[in-house]
Design a protein around this motif. Structure first.
Motif, PDB file in Angstrom:
ATOM      1  N   LEU A  80       0.824  -1.210   0.000  1.00 59.78           N
ATOM      2  CA  LEU A  80       0.000   0.000   0.000  1.00 59.78           C
ATOM      3  C   LEU A  80       0.856   1.258   0.000  1.00 59.78           C
ATOM      4  CD1 LEU A  80      -2.808  -0.941   2.534  1.00 59.78           C
ATOM      5  CD2 LEU A  80      -3.181  -0.177   0.207  1.00 59.78           C
ATOM      6  N   PHE A  81       1.898   1.241   0.821  1.00 62.57           N
ATOM      7  CA  PHE A  81       2.764   2.419   0.975  1.00 62.57           C
ATOM      8  C   PHE A  81       4.141   2.098   0.392  1.00 62.57           C
ATOM      9  CE2 PHE A  81      -0.441   2.434   4.257  1.00 62.57           C
ATOM     10  CZ  PHE A  81      -0.926   3.730   4.212  1.00 62.57           C
ATOM     11  N   LYS A  82       4.206   2.109  -0.922  1.00 67.29           N
ATOM     12  CA  LYS A  82       5.437   1.744  -1.611  1.00 67.29           C
ATOM     13  C   LYS A  82       6.540   2.764  -1.320  1.00 67.29           C
ATOM     14  CE  LYS A  82       3.355  -0.842  -5.393  1.00 67.29           C
ATOM     15  NZ  LYS A  82       3.164  -0.939  -6.846  1.00 67.29           N
ATOM     16  N   ASN A  83       7.758   2.270  -1.292  1.00 73.30           N
ATOM     17  CA  ASN A  83       8.948   3.096  -1.061  1.00 73.30           C
ATOM     18  C   ASN A  83       8.939   3.774   0.300  1.00 73.30           C
ATOM     19  OD1 ASN A  83       9.763   2.482  -3.736  1.00 73.30           O
ATOM     20  ND2 ASN A  83       8.510   4.181  -4.505  1.00 73.30           N
ATOM     21  N   GLU A  84       8.164   3.228   1.231  1.00 75.44           N
ATOM     22  CA  GLU A  84       8.093   3.789   2.582  1.00 75.44           C
ATOM     23  C   GLU A  84       8.324   2.673   3.597  1.00 75.44           C
ATOM     24  OE1 GLU A  84       4.283   5.565   2.845  1.00 75.44           O
ATOM     25  OE2 GLU A  84       4.563   6.742   1.012  1.00 75.44           O
ATOM     26  N   GLU A  85       8.975   3.012   4.687  1.00 77.45           N
ATOM     27  CA  GLU A  85       9.245   2.028   5.722  1.00 77.45           C
ATOM     28  C   GLU A  85       7.992   1.801   6.559  1.00 77.45           C
ATOM     29  OE1 GLU A  85      12.204   1.280   9.563  1.00 77.45           O
ATOM     30  OE2 GLU A  85      12.224   3.193   8.463  1.00 77.45           O
ATOM     31  N   VAL A  86       7.659   0.523   6.784  1.00 73.23           N
ATOM     32  CA  VAL A  86       6.505   0.161   7.602  1.00 73.23           C
ATOM     33  C   VAL A  86       7.012  -0.522   8.866  1.00 73.23           C
ATOM     34  CG1 VAL A  86       4.351  -1.138   7.735  1.00 73.23           C
ATOM     35  CG2 VAL A  86       5.055  -0.093   5.570  1.00 73.23           C
ATOM     36  N   VAL A  87       6.688   0.054  10.018  1.00 74.95           N
ATOM     37  CA  VAL A  87       7.122  -0.494  11.307  1.00 74.95           C
ATOM     38  C   VAL A  87       5.902  -1.084  12.016  1.00 74.95           C
ATOM     39  CG1 VAL A  87       8.183   0.014  13.540  1.00 74.95           C
ATOM     40  CG2 VAL A  87       8.952   1.225  11.479  1.00 74.95           C
ATOM     41  N   PHE A  88       5.886  -2.403  12.208  1.00 77.65           N
ATOM     42  CA  PHE A  88       4.809  -3.065  12.943  1.00 77.65           C
ATOM     43  C   PHE A  88       5.183  -3.086  14.419  1.00 77.65           C
ATOM     44  CE2 PHE A  88       4.651  -5.054   8.692  1.00 77.65           C
ATOM     45  CZ  PHE A  88       3.413  -4.579   8.310  1.00 77.65           C
ATOM     46  N   LEU A  89       4.411  -2.379  15.219  1.00 76.56           N
ATOM     47  CA  LEU A  89       4.737  -2.224  16.637  1.00 76.56           C
ATOM     48  C   LEU A  89       4.552  -3.532  17.382  1.00 76.56           C
ATOM     49  CD1 LEU A  89       3.080   1.228  17.447  1.00 76.56           C
ATOM     50  CD2 LEU A  89       5.413   0.745  16.712  1.00 76.56           C
ATOM     51  N   ARG A  90       5.569  -3.937  18.123  1.00 75.51           N
ATOM     52  CA  ARG A  90       5.476  -5.115  18.994  1.00 75.51           C
ATOM     53  C   ARG A  90       5.248  -4.699  20.441  1.00 75.51           C
ATOM     54  NH1 ARG A  90       4.112  -8.436  15.167  1.00 75.51           N
ATOM     55  NH2 ARG A  90       5.659  -8.545  13.475  1.00 75.51           N
ATOM     56  N   ASP A  91       5.470  -3.415  20.732  1.00 75.55           N
ATOM     57  CA  ASP A  91       5.222  -2.865  22.064  1.00 75.55           C
ATOM     58  C   ASP A  91       4.024  -1.929  22.006  1.00 75.55           C
ATOM     59  OD1 ASP A  91       7.470  -4.137  23.139  1.00 75.55           O
ATOM     60  OD2 ASP A  91       8.783  -2.513  22.459  1.00 75.55           O
ATOM     61  N   ASN A  92       3.547  -1.555  23.173  1.00 73.94           N
ATOM     62  CA  ASN A  92       2.517  -0.528  23.242  1.00 73.94           C
ATOM     63  C   ASN A  92       3.055   0.772  22.655  1.00 73.94           C
ATOM     64  OD1 ASN A  92       1.040   1.809  24.843  1.00 73.94           O
ATOM     65  ND2 ASN A  92      -0.270   0.011  24.945  1.00 73.94           N
ATOM     66  N   PHE A  93       2.197   1.536  21.976  1.00 68.05           N
ATOM     67  CA  PHE A  93       2.643   2.766  21.307  1.00 68.05           C
ATOM     68  C   PHE A  93       3.268   3.741  22.305  1.00 68.05           C
ATOM     69  CE2 PHE A  93       1.618   7.097  19.714  1.00 68.05           C
ATOM     70  CZ  PHE A  93       2.452   7.080  18.616  1.00 68.05           C
ATOM     71  N   TYR A  94       2.696   3.832  23.507  1.00 67.06           N
ATOM     72  CA  TYR A  94       3.247   4.717  24.542  1.00 67.06           C
ATOM     73  C   TYR A  94       4.659   4.282  24.903  1.00 67.06           C
ATOM     74  CZ  TYR A  94       3.792   6.997  29.093  1.00 67.06           C
ATOM     75  OH  TYR A  94       4.263   7.734  30.136  1.00 67.06           O
ATOM     76  N   ASP A  95       4.870   2.961  25.038  1.00 67.87           N
ATOM     77  CA  ASP A  95       6.196   2.447  25.372  1.00 67.87           C
ATOM     78  C   ASP A  95       7.178   2.677  24.227  1.00 67.87           C
ATOM     79  OD1 ASP A  95       4.724   1.646  27.501  1.00 67.87           O
ATOM     80  OD2 ASP A  95       5.092  -0.500  27.271  1.00 67.87           O
ATOM     81  N   TYR A  96       6.679   2.535  22.988  1.00 69.23           N
ATOM     82  CA  TYR A  96       7.540   2.738  21.828  1.00 69.23           C
ATOM     83  C   TYR A  96       8.049   4.177  21.774  1.00 69.23           C
ATOM     84  CZ  TYR A  96       9.189   2.629  17.019  1.00 69.23           C
ATOM     85  OH  TYR A  96       9.976   2.715  15.903  1.00 69.23           O
ATOM     86  N   LEU A  97       7.154   5.128  21.993  1.00 65.13           N
ATOM     87  CA  LEU A  97       7.586   6.523  22.015  1.00 65.13           C
ATOM     88  C   LEU A  97       8.497   6.798  23.204  1.00 65.13           C
ATOM     89  CD1 LEU A  97       4.376   8.527  21.040  1.00 65.13           C
ATOM     90  CD2 LEU A  97       6.296   7.886  19.603  1.00 65.13           C
ATOM     91  N   PHE A  98       8.192   6.151  24.329  1.00 63.15           N
ATOM     92  CA  PHE A  98       8.990   6.349  25.539  1.00 63.15           C
ATOM     93  C   PHE A  98      10.458   5.963  25.292  1.00 63.15           C
ATOM     94  CE2 PHE A  98      10.674   5.000  29.673  1.00 63.15           C
ATOM     95  CZ  PHE A  98      10.327   6.077  30.462  1.00 63.15           C
ATOM     96  N   LYS A  99      10.654   4.923  24.485  1.00 69.15           N
ATOM     97  CA  LYS A  99      12.013   4.420  24.252  1.00 69.15           C
ATOM     98  C   LYS A  99      12.663   5.000  22.999  1.00 69.15           C
ATOM     99  CE  LYS A  99      10.542   0.140  24.470  1.00 69.15           C
ATOM    100  NZ  LYS A  99      10.492  -1.342  24.474  1.00 69.15           N
ATOM    101  N   ASN A 100      11.866   5.500  22.037  1.00 70.44           N
ATOM    102  CA  ASN A 100      12.436   5.877  20.750  1.00 70.44           C
ATOM    103  C   ASN A 100      12.215   7.324  20.342  1.00 70.44           C
ATOM    104  OD1 ASN A 100      13.252   3.058  19.552  1.00 70.44           O
ATOM    105  ND2 ASN A 100      11.176   2.783  20.342  1.00 70.44           N
ATOM    106  N   TYR A 101      11.385   8.082  21.066  1.00 73.39           N
ATOM    107  CA  TYR A 101      11.005   9.405  20.581  1.00 73.39           C
ATOM    108  C   TYR A 101      12.197  10.364  20.508  1.00 73.39           C
ATOM    109  CZ  TYR A 101       7.555  12.933  19.422  1.00 73.39           C
ATOM    110  OH  TYR A 101       6.807  13.863  18.751  1.00 73.39           O
ATOM    111  N   ASP A 102      13.133  10.238  21.437  1.00 72.16           N
ATOM    112  CA  ASP A 102      14.313  11.125  21.391  1.00 72.16           C
ATOM    113  C   ASP A 102      15.142  10.882  20.143  1.00 72.16           C
ATOM    114  OD1 ASP A 102      13.590  12.255  23.772  1.00 72.16           O
ATOM    115  OD2 ASP A 102      14.847  10.931  24.991  1.00 72.16           O
ATOM    116  N   SER A 103      15.198   9.622  19.714  1.00 70.31           N
ATOM    117  CA  SER A 103      16.024   9.304  18.559  1.00 70.31           C
ATOM    118  C   SER A 103      15.362   9.701  17.245  1.00 70.31           C
ATOM    119  CB  SER A 103      16.331   7.796  18.528  1.00 70.31           C
ATOM    120  OG  SER A 103      15.123   7.054  18.419  1.00 70.31           O
ATOM    121  N   ILE A 104      14.013   9.823  17.244  1.00 70.42           N
ATOM    122  CA  ILE A 104      13.337  10.177  15.994  1.00 70.42           C
ATOM    123  C   ILE A 104      13.038  11.670  15.903  1.00 70.42           C
ATOM    124  CG2 ILE A 104      12.298   7.893  15.748  1.00 70.42           C
ATOM    125  CD1 ILE A 104       9.790   8.864  16.923  1.00 70.42           C
ATOM    126  N   ASN A 105      13.338  12.406  17.000  1.00 70.79           N
ATOM    127  CA  ASN A 105      13.249  13.863  17.001  1.00 70.79           C
ATOM    128  C   ASN A 105      11.849  14.377  16.664  1.00 70.79           C
ATOM    129  OD1 ASN A 105      16.019  14.202  17.601  1.00 70.79           O
ATOM    130  ND2 ASN A 105      16.526  13.853  15.445  1.00 70.79           N
TER     131      ASN A 105
END
Length: 433
Positions: A80-105
Motif C-alpha cells: 500500500l505504501f510503496k517506497n516507505e518504511e513500515v514499522v509493525f509495533l510489537r510494544d505498546n505505542f506509549y512504550d515505543y515513544l517512551f524508548k524511541n522518541y528522542d532518537s526520531i526527534n
C-alpha cells in the motif's frame, strides 16, 4: 499518494492435482484401476477436512484470516505504501515513544490503528499520541468506540445508533452507503452489505476539522470520515473500521480502502496492532495485575501475601456460621421524578407533537410571570408588555417580540420543531436578566 490495484495480488490460489500418463506394459489392468480410486478417495478426504466453520466475529486481528480480521490490510501495508518504511509495533505505542522518541526527534510519519476500540492505549498514551501529531506527524484511527479522553482533547462527539448490537445475526442486516467528498471520488458510491453500524460524528470544531467522507443514515448524509488539524500535524478519524477487514477487501470494495488511505502523506508508517498494554504508564487499566506481579518479585512480600491469604481463609472458615440472624436492609423509597420526566419527554419526542410542547412552554412562561412579577396575564397588550419589560429588566423591543411570538404560536394549530426551539431560547434568554 494514490494507490492503485493493490489487492489484485491477493487472488486465491487453487490447488490442482497433476496426473502423469504412464504406459504400463505388464498387462495388469488392476494397476490402472487403483490410481484413479486412490486419487478420488484422497480428494474426498481433503475436501471434508478443509470444511471449517467460518468465524464471523469482528476481531480486527492482524493474524486472523477470518472475514472480519485485518490480515490482508496488515500484510499488504508495504504494498500500500510503496517506497516507505513500515514499522509493525510489537510494544505498546506509549512504550515505543517512551524508548524511541528522542532518537526520531518528533518527526517520524504516520500512525495507524484499526480496531473496535483502542483500549490498550492509556490516557498517557492518548496525550503522547496527540503530542506526536502536534509535532507534525499524522495519525489514522478507525474505531467503533473513541476514548472519552480523545473526544475531549480533540473537541468532537459521536453517535452510534447500533452500539447495543453485538450478535452476528443482528449485525448481518446492517448495510450502508459511503461517499468521499473529494472531487476525484465525489461521483462514486461505495455500498457495503453487512456489519455497517450507524456510527457517525455529530459535533466537531469546524475551524480545524474537514469532513472527508460521509455515510447515508435514514436518507441523510452524515460525516463518518474527518480530518482534524492538531498543531503542525493532523489526525484522521474513521467511524467504521469494518470496511478495512478481509471481507470487504475481497468483495470488490477495496477501492474505498485505497482512496481513504491515499489521504495519508508519504512517510514512515507506524502500524499499531494493539497487542500489549503499556509497561510504563501510571494509569493503564491493568494496574491491578502489576501489583501482584510486584509482590511475587520479592520473596518477603510473597510470603506476606501467602500468609495474609491463609489468614483470610482461616477467618472465613471459623466464621462461616452466622452468630445472629441477618438483619434485612430496608432501602428508602427512590425519587423517580427524573425518570418520570425523562419518560414523558421521550413520549413527546416520539410523537413529534410540537404544538403541545409550545402550549406548555407558553403556560409555563405566563405562570412564572404571574408569580414572579405579579402581573395579570389575561390581556397581553401594550401596557402588559411595558410593565413586564420594566419589572424583568429586559428591553421593551425584546419583550414585545417575545409576547408577539407567544400570541402567534398560540393561535396556530400546528408548530414546527424550529418554532419550538426558537420559543425555548427566547424564554430562556428572557429569564436570564
Amino acid at each position: 499518494m494514490q494507490i492503485k490495484n493493490v489487492f489484485k495480488i491477493l487472488s486465491v490460489k487453487k490447488s490442482t492435482f497433476i496426473l502423469s500418463t504412464y504406459n504400463i506394459r505388464l498387462g495388469d489392468f488392476k494397476v490402472q484401476k487403483i490410481v484413479p480410486i486412490t486419487i478420488l478417495m484422497l480428494s474426498i478426504f481433503l475436501l471434508l477436512t478443509s470444511c471449517n466453520k467460518t468465524n464471523w466475529i469482528e476481531n480486527f486481528r492482524e493474524k486472523e484470516k477470518s472475514p472480519f480480521g485485518t490480515y490482508i490490510v496488515y500484510n499488504e501495508a508495504q504494498e500500500l505504501f510503496k517506497n516507505e518504511e513500515v514499522v509493525f509495533l510489537r510494544d505498546n505505542f506509549y512504550d515505543y515513544l517512551f524508548k524511541n522518541y528522542d532518537s526520531i526527534n518528533g518527526d517520524f510519519g504516520n500512525y495507524i490503528c484499526i480496531k473496535h476500540n483502542a483500549n490498550k492505549l492509556p490516557i498517557d498514551g492518548i496525550t503522547d499520541l496527540l503530542s506526536f501529531v502536534n509535532d507534525g506527524n499524522t495519525a489514522f484511527l478507525a474505531l467503533n468506540y473513541f476514548n472519552k479522553n480523545l473526544l475531549e482533547q480533540l473537541d468532537f462527539t459521536t453517535n452510534n445508533l447500533d452500539k447495543e448490537v453485538y450478535s452476528i445475526n443482528d449485525l448481518r442486516p446492517l448495510k450502508g452507503e459511503f461517499y468521499l467528498n473529494d472531487n476525484r471520488f465525489k461521483k462514486d458510491t461505495f455500498k457495503f452489505d453487512r456489519n455497517i453500524r450507524r456510527h457517525y460524528f455529530v459535533t466537531y470544531n469546524e475551524d480545524k476539522t474537514i469532513v472527508l467522507g460521509s455515510s447515508k443514515i435514514d436518507g441523510e448524509k452524515v460525516p463518518n470520515f474527518i480530518k482534524i488539524y492538531h498543531g503542525k500535524g493532523a489526525i484522521y478519524l474513521h467511524a467504521n473500521p469494518v470496511v478495512f477487514t478481509n471481507y470487504y477487501l475481497l468483495k470488490d470494495t477495496e477501492k474505498y480502502t485505497e482512496h481513504v488511505l491515499s489521504y495519508l502523506p508519504s512517510s514512515t508508517l507506524l502500524w499499531d496492532p494493539q497487542i500489549k498494554y503499556s509497561n510504563y504508564s501510571n494509569n493503564r487499566e491493568d494496574n491491578q495485575q502489576s501489583i501482584f506481579k510486584f509482590f511475587l518479585e520479592h520473596q518477603t512480600l510473597t510470603w506476606f501475601l501467602f500468609v495474609g491469604l491463609a489468614g483470610v481463609l482461616l477467618f472465613m472458615l471459623f466464621n462461616a456460621r452466622r452468630k445472629q440472624r441477618a438483619i434485612p436492609v430496608i432501602h428508602p423509597l427512590k425519587n423517580t421524578t427524573v425518570a418520570f420526566t425523562q419518560t414523558i419527554a421521550s413520549l413527546y419526542l416520539k410523537e413529534q407533537n410540537h404544538k403541545n410542547l409550545v402550549d406548555k412552554k407558553i403556560t409555563f412562561f405566563l405562570e412564572k410571570v404571574r408569580t414572579k412579577y405579579l402581573l395579570n396575564t389575561n390581556n397581553l397588550n401594550k401596557e402588559f408588555i411595558h410593565n413586564l419589560a420594566l419589572k424583568s429588566g429586559n428591553e421593551i423591543r425584546n419583550t414585545k417580540y417575545l409576547v408577539n411570538t407567544i400570541i402567534t404560536l398560540h393561535k396556530k394549530s400546528e408548530c414546527t420543531q424550529e418554532e419550538l426551539l426558537v420559543l425555548h431560547k427566547m424564554i430562556a434568554n428572557f429569564f436570564k436578566n
